[in-house]
Design a protein around this motif. Structure first.
Motif, PDB file in Angstrom:
ATOM      1  N   GLY A 160      22.273  73.425 -43.193  1.00 45.56           N
ATOM      2  CA  GLY A 160      20.718  73.254 -43.301  1.00 45.56           C
ATOM      3  C   GLY A 160      20.035  72.245 -44.888  1.00 45.56           C
ATOM      4  N   LEU A 161      19.066  72.695 -45.274  1.00 43.08           N
ATOM      5  CA  LEU A 161      18.089  72.043 -45.899  1.00 43.08           C
ATOM      6  C   LEU A 161      19.210  71.400 -47.195  1.00 43.08           C
ATOM      7  CD1 LEU A 161      14.850  73.694 -46.453  1.00 43.08           C
ATOM      8  CD2 LEU A 161      15.630  71.853 -45.080  1.00 43.08           C
ATOM      9  N   TYR A 162      19.972  72.204 -47.468  1.00 41.16           N
ATOM     10  CA  TYR A 162      21.151  71.798 -48.499  1.00 41.16           C
ATOM     11  C   TYR A 162      21.836  70.409 -48.464  1.00 41.16           C
ATOM     12  CZ  TYR A 162      22.962  75.330 -45.981  1.00 41.16           C
ATOM     13  OH  TYR A 162      24.103  76.133 -45.055  1.00 41.16           O
ATOM     14  N   ALA A 163      21.822  70.347 -47.221  1.00 40.60           N
ATOM     15  CA  ALA A 163      22.606  69.162 -46.784  1.00 40.60           C
ATOM     16  C   ALA A 163      22.225  67.702 -47.234  1.00 40.60           C
ATOM     17  CB  ALA A 163      23.394  69.540 -45.688  1.00 40.60           C
ATOM     18  N   VAL A 164      20.348  67.988 -46.950  1.00 43.24           N
ATOM     19  CA  VAL A 164      19.614  66.439 -47.647  1.00 43.24           C
ATOM     20  C   VAL A 164      19.976  65.697 -48.520  1.00 43.24           C
ATOM     21  CG1 VAL A 164      17.466  65.553 -47.386  1.00 43.24           C
ATOM     22  CG2 VAL A 164      17.826  67.317 -45.715  1.00 43.24           C
ATOM     23  N   PRO A 165      20.010  66.204 -49.498  1.00 40.84           N
ATOM     24  CA  PRO A 165      21.080  65.924 -51.011  1.00 40.84           C
ATOM     25  C   PRO A 165      22.386  66.405 -50.604  1.00 40.84           C
ATOM     26  CG  PRO A 165      19.644  67.818 -50.818  1.00 40.84           C
ATOM     27  CD  PRO A 165      19.226  67.997 -49.576  1.00 40.84           C
ATOM     28  N   GLY A 166      22.443  67.149 -50.302  1.00 37.41           N
ATOM     29  CA  GLY A 166      24.311  67.124 -50.413  1.00 37.41           C
ATOM     30  C   GLY A 166      24.571  68.064 -52.176  1.00 37.41           C
ATOM     31  N   ILE A 167      24.084  69.318 -51.703  1.00 37.51           N
ATOM     32  CA  ILE A 167      23.788  70.080 -52.595  1.00 37.51           C
ATOM     33  C   ILE A 167      24.296  71.572 -52.539  1.00 37.51           C
ATOM     34  CG2 ILE A 167      22.146  69.294 -54.900  1.00 37.51           C
ATOM     35  CD1 ILE A 167      20.016  71.126 -53.531  1.00 37.51           C
ATOM     36  N   ILE A 168      24.418  72.821 -53.343  1.00 38.93           N
ATOM     37  CA  ILE A 168      24.629  73.222 -53.299  1.00 38.93           C
ATOM     38  C   ILE A 168      24.186  74.105 -52.647  1.00 38.93           C
ATOM     39  CG2 ILE A 168      23.899  74.845 -55.347  1.00 38.93           C
ATOM     40  CD1 ILE A 168      26.010  76.444 -56.007  1.00 38.93           C
ATOM     41  N   GLU A 169      24.332  75.183 -51.198  1.00 34.94           N
ATOM     42  CA  GLU A 169      23.733  75.822 -50.382  1.00 34.94           C
ATOM     43  C   GLU A 169      22.916  77.157 -51.004  1.00 34.94           C
ATOM     44  OE1 GLU A 169      26.833  78.535 -51.408  1.00 34.94           O
ATOM     45  OE2 GLU A 169      26.197  76.374 -50.728  1.00 34.94           O
ATOM     46  N   SER A 170      21.535  76.466 -50.627  1.00 35.83           N
ATOM     47  CA  SER A 170      20.254  78.083 -51.725  1.00 35.83           C
ATOM     48  C   SER A 170      20.294  78.488 -52.890  1.00 35.83           C
ATOM     49  CB  SER A 170      20.747  79.037 -50.173  1.00 35.83           C
ATOM     50  OG  SER A 170      20.324  78.875 -49.290  1.00 35.83           O
ATOM     51  N   TRP A 171      21.713  78.188 -53.924  1.00 36.45           N
ATOM     52  CA  TRP A 171      21.888  79.011 -54.996  1.00 36.45           C
ATOM     53  C   TRP A 171      20.288  78.630 -55.818  1.00 36.45           C
ATOM     54  CZ3 TRP A 171      22.211  83.950 -55.744  1.00 36.45           C
ATOM     55  CH2 TRP A 171      23.442  84.255 -54.218  1.00 36.45           C
ATOM     56  N   GLU A 172      20.197  76.997 -55.914  1.00 32.64           N
ATOM     57  CA  GLU A 172      19.025  76.749 -57.083  1.00 32.64           C
ATOM     58  C   GLU A 172      17.707  77.262 -56.944  1.00 32.64           C
ATOM     59  OE1 GLU A 172      20.088  72.475 -56.959  1.00 32.64           O
ATOM     60  OE2 GLU A 172      21.738  72.272 -57.321  1.00 32.64           O
ATOM     61  N   LEU A 173      17.803  77.614 -55.946  1.00 37.07           N
ATOM     62  CA  LEU A 173      16.619  78.346 -55.828  1.00 37.07           C
ATOM     63  C   LEU A 173      16.667  79.896 -56.284  1.00 37.07           C
ATOM     64  CD1 LEU A 173      15.871  78.278 -51.417  1.00 37.07           C
ATOM     65  CD2 LEU A 173      14.387  76.600 -54.041  1.00 37.07           C
ATOM     66  N   CYS A 174      17.504  80.249 -57.068  1.00 39.04           N
ATOM     67  CA  CYS A 174      17.871  81.145 -57.177  1.00 39.04           C
ATOM     68  C   CYS A 174      17.222  81.205 -58.808  1.00 39.04           C
ATOM     69  CB  CYS A 174      19.069  82.516 -57.380  1.00 39.04           C
ATOM     70  SG  CYS A 174      19.364  83.856 -57.801  1.00 39.04           S
ATOM     71  N   ASN A 175      17.034  82.019 -59.770  1.00 46.02           N
ATOM     72  CA  ASN A 175      17.020  82.241 -60.834  1.00 46.02           C
ATOM     73  C   ASN A 175      17.599  83.033 -62.322  1.00 46.02           C
ATOM     74  OD1 ASN A 175      15.873  80.971 -63.263  1.00 46.02           O
ATOM     75  ND2 ASN A 175      14.069  82.401 -63.493  1.00 46.02           N
ATOM     76  N   GLU A 176      18.764  82.778 -61.801  1.00 47.97           N
ATOM     77  CA  GLU A 176      19.985  83.829 -62.021  1.00 47.97           C
ATOM     78  C   GLU A 176      20.781  82.883 -63.357  1.00 47.97           C
ATOM     79  OE1 GLU A 176      22.176  85.740 -59.495  1.00 47.97           O
ATOM     80  OE2 GLU A 176      20.447  87.274 -58.367  1.00 47.97           O
ATOM     81  N   SER A 177      20.741  83.906 -64.448  1.00 50.48           N
ATOM     82  CA  SER A 177      21.349  82.772 -65.734  1.00 50.48           C
ATOM     83  C   SER A 177      22.480  81.881 -65.219  1.00 50.48           C
ATOM     84  CB  SER A 177      21.364  84.124 -66.704  1.00 50.48           C
ATOM     85  OG  SER A 177      23.240  84.685 -65.956  1.00 50.48           O
ATOM     86  N   TRP A 178      23.336  82.075 -64.248  1.00 46.70           N
ATOM     87  CA  TRP A 178      24.714  81.838 -64.155  1.00 46.70           C
ATOM     88  C   TRP A 178      23.884  80.125 -62.939  1.00 46.70           C
ATOM     89  CZ3 TRP A 178      25.877  80.385 -58.816  1.00 46.70           C
ATOM     90  CH2 TRP A 178      25.439  81.187 -57.944  1.00 46.70           C
ATOM     91  N   ILE A 179      22.632  80.015 -62.792  1.00 44.94           N
ATOM     92  CA  ILE A 179      22.732  78.663 -61.840  1.00 44.94           C
ATOM     93  C   ILE A 179      21.953  77.756 -63.083  1.00 44.94           C
ATOM     94  CG2 ILE A 179      20.905  77.874 -60.182  1.00 44.94           C
ATOM     95  CD1 ILE A 179      22.295  79.424 -59.168  1.00 44.94           C
ATOM     96  N   GLU A 180      22.418  76.591 -63.066  1.00 43.40           N
ATOM     97  CA  GLU A 180      22.317  75.305 -63.534  1.00 43.40           C
ATOM     98  C   GLU A 180      21.784  74.385 -62.848  1.00 43.40           C
ATOM     99  OE1 GLU A 180      21.582  74.554 -66.740  1.00 43.40           O
ATOM    100  OE2 GLU A 180      23.070  76.406 -67.467  1.00 43.40           O
TER     101      GLU A 180
END
Length: 478
Positions: free
Chosen positions: A58-78
């Motif tokens: 999906g979109l996350y493949a473009v920069p090569g990052i974790i799938e979707s979760w960086e959109l989520c504003n929870e404390s474990w996300i950096e």
């Protein structure tokens, strides 16, 4: 946005995410067998397959990052750059839809790699939590067929993925995220998005939630009616669930639990989906009951044998999707996990992430090919097998044929095989039976001392790299 060091960041985030998600998708002993005969037949067929591929793309493949979760504003996300405001980050992420142009998209390569590995079923992410659809949905223009890839003959990606794997004889599964963080009916821009749940009170805005339920129903309907034969509907996002199903298991995730009911009417969805796809397996992950036809522990293997259908979802690398310089598991490690999973009654669903251009990384393809060499020789000990009571001794895992006339012993080892014999207690061969070492398809010498089976290994097998860390033996039983 400043240029980010994605490799370092992703390795950190992936480590965090694995820990967080492991808490979410552990194995449960709560299971309800299906009553529909067509579903039971399909489930038995699925349990014969044992080895599958889970494709996150999906979109996350473009920069090569974790799938979707960086959109989520929870404390474990950096996120990669702490100076970027959250709303700006979301805009940047959504904007990747204008860059995603997989001009080398090659589903036939994926399907061949899966077949070469000895895989028998597949699950493809038609939509992850970020809401970007990898199929030509008419419910939203936030999809692969509406961006730069729109004029490509294969713009309706899911169609060509499913077709390619069908040609190779795979059972076909559609991953679909119940939550949709891009939808105004789930994350409403009127409010902030504090966590993975809806960011508005459903009780105050029932119209908006009903719109979301219709949206999800219609998208699933498109997949069930427009994309050929589908065997599995694999629903992720277990926090979108009836409030009454929230139990201690769910609370242990550590995620926020809203006061309102986030159910999307699974009976209605199941009735529609199974009308289009008779016998369809429903996998409503972590929501135990009639729509969780098999369970899906993530990045883990249950400690003990289970007597109901399940699969372990493990990654070939460290990530579900594509990440640059990911570290891939060895064939030996995957084969050892497969032996353990199958002996405990499960299937192994191995995650592989295509690059943003639409091709598999060469190292992933090479790993799958090596795994397949072992599977080609030793598949009898894996495919179509069922559990046996005494399933594990030391480094040896045991399976048996569905008719219970044949047992299989899979001896797993690390580094190198330098001994002359292998032994185990119980699981006795029939007196005078021929025992076949599947790696060579040749009989081996064995003897019985009381209840101890002792096998003499041929010199040719020792320290042979083609063994890939496991020897399998098949024999008739008493």
């Amino acid at each position: 946005m400043k240029k980010m060091n994605w490799v370092i960041v992703c390795l950190i985030l992936l480590s965090v995410k694995v820990q967080a998600q492991n808490a979410v998708h552990q194995q449960s002993t709560v299971y309800e067998w299906p009553k529909d005969e067509a579903v039971k037949t399909k489930l038995d067929q699925w349990q014969d397959q044992k080895f599958g591929m889970l494709i996150h793309w999906g979109l996350y493949a473009v920069p090569g990052i974790i799938e979707s979760w960086e959109l989520c504003n929870e404390s474990w996300i950096e996120r990669p750059d702490s100076t970027v405001a959250y709303e700006d980050y979301k805009k940047w992420y959504w904007g990747l839809s204008k860059e995603f142009n997989p001009v080398k998209f090659n589903p036939d390569q994926w399907a061949k790699a899966g077949k070469d590995a000895g895989m028998k079923y597949m699950i493809f992410t038609t939509k992850h939590h970020d809401g970007f659809s990898m199929f030509d949905t008419k419910q939203s223009d936030f999809n692969i067929a509406s961006g730069p890839f729109a004029n490509n003959p294969k713009a309706d990606v899911a169609k060509y993925v499913f077709d390619a794997f069908r040609k190779q004889g795979f059972m076909i599964g559609a991953y679909f995220s119940k939550p949709d963080w891009h939808s105004q009916y789930f994350w409403w821009s009127k409010y902030a998005t504090p966590d993975r749940n809806t960011n508005y009170d459903i009780r105050k805005y029932p119209w908006r939630w009903n719109q979301f339920k219709n949206f999800a129903y219609n998208q699933i309907g498109e997949l069930m009616n427009n994309y050929g034969s589908i065997d599995i509907l694999w629903l992720d996002g277990g926090w979108v669930r009836p409030l009454e199903t929230v139990n201690d298991e769910v609370r242990s995730w550590g995620a926020a639990i809203p006061e309102w009911n986030q159910e999307i009417d699974m009976p209605k969805i199941a009735a529609m989906a199974r009308k289009a796809q008779p016998g369809l397996l429903m996998v409503d992950r972590t929501v135990h009951g009639p729509y969780e036809n098999y369970q899906t522990p993530e990045q883990t293997i249950p400690k003990t044998q289970q007597d109901h259908p399940w699969e372990s979802c493990l990654t070939l690398g460290n990530a579900w999707g594509f990440v640059k310089n990911d570290k891939y598991k060895t064939p030996d490690a995957v084969i050892s996990s497969l032996a353990e999973v199958v002996a405990k009654g499960g299937s192994l669903l191995l995650g592989v992430g295509p690059r943003p251009d639409g091709t598999f990384p060469e190292i992933a393809t090479a790993r799958l090919e090596e795994i397949g060499k072992w599977m080609k020789a030793n598949g009898k000990a894996i495919y179509g097998t069922r559990i046996t009571a005494d399933y594990h001794q030391g480094n040896t895992w045991f399976t048996q044929s569905k008719d219970k006339l044949t047992k299989n012993a899979i001896y797993c080892f690390k580094d190198k095989l330098d001994q002359n014999t292998i032994e185990w207690n119980g699981n006795l061969p029939k007196k005078g039976a021929k025992m076949i070492m599947l790696n060579t398809n040749q009989p081996v010498k064995w003897e019985l001392n009381g209840t101890t089976v002792k096998i003499r290994l041929p010199e040719s097998i020792k320290n042979n790299p083609a063994v890939y860390g496991a020897l399998a033996f098949s024999y008739p039983v008493q």
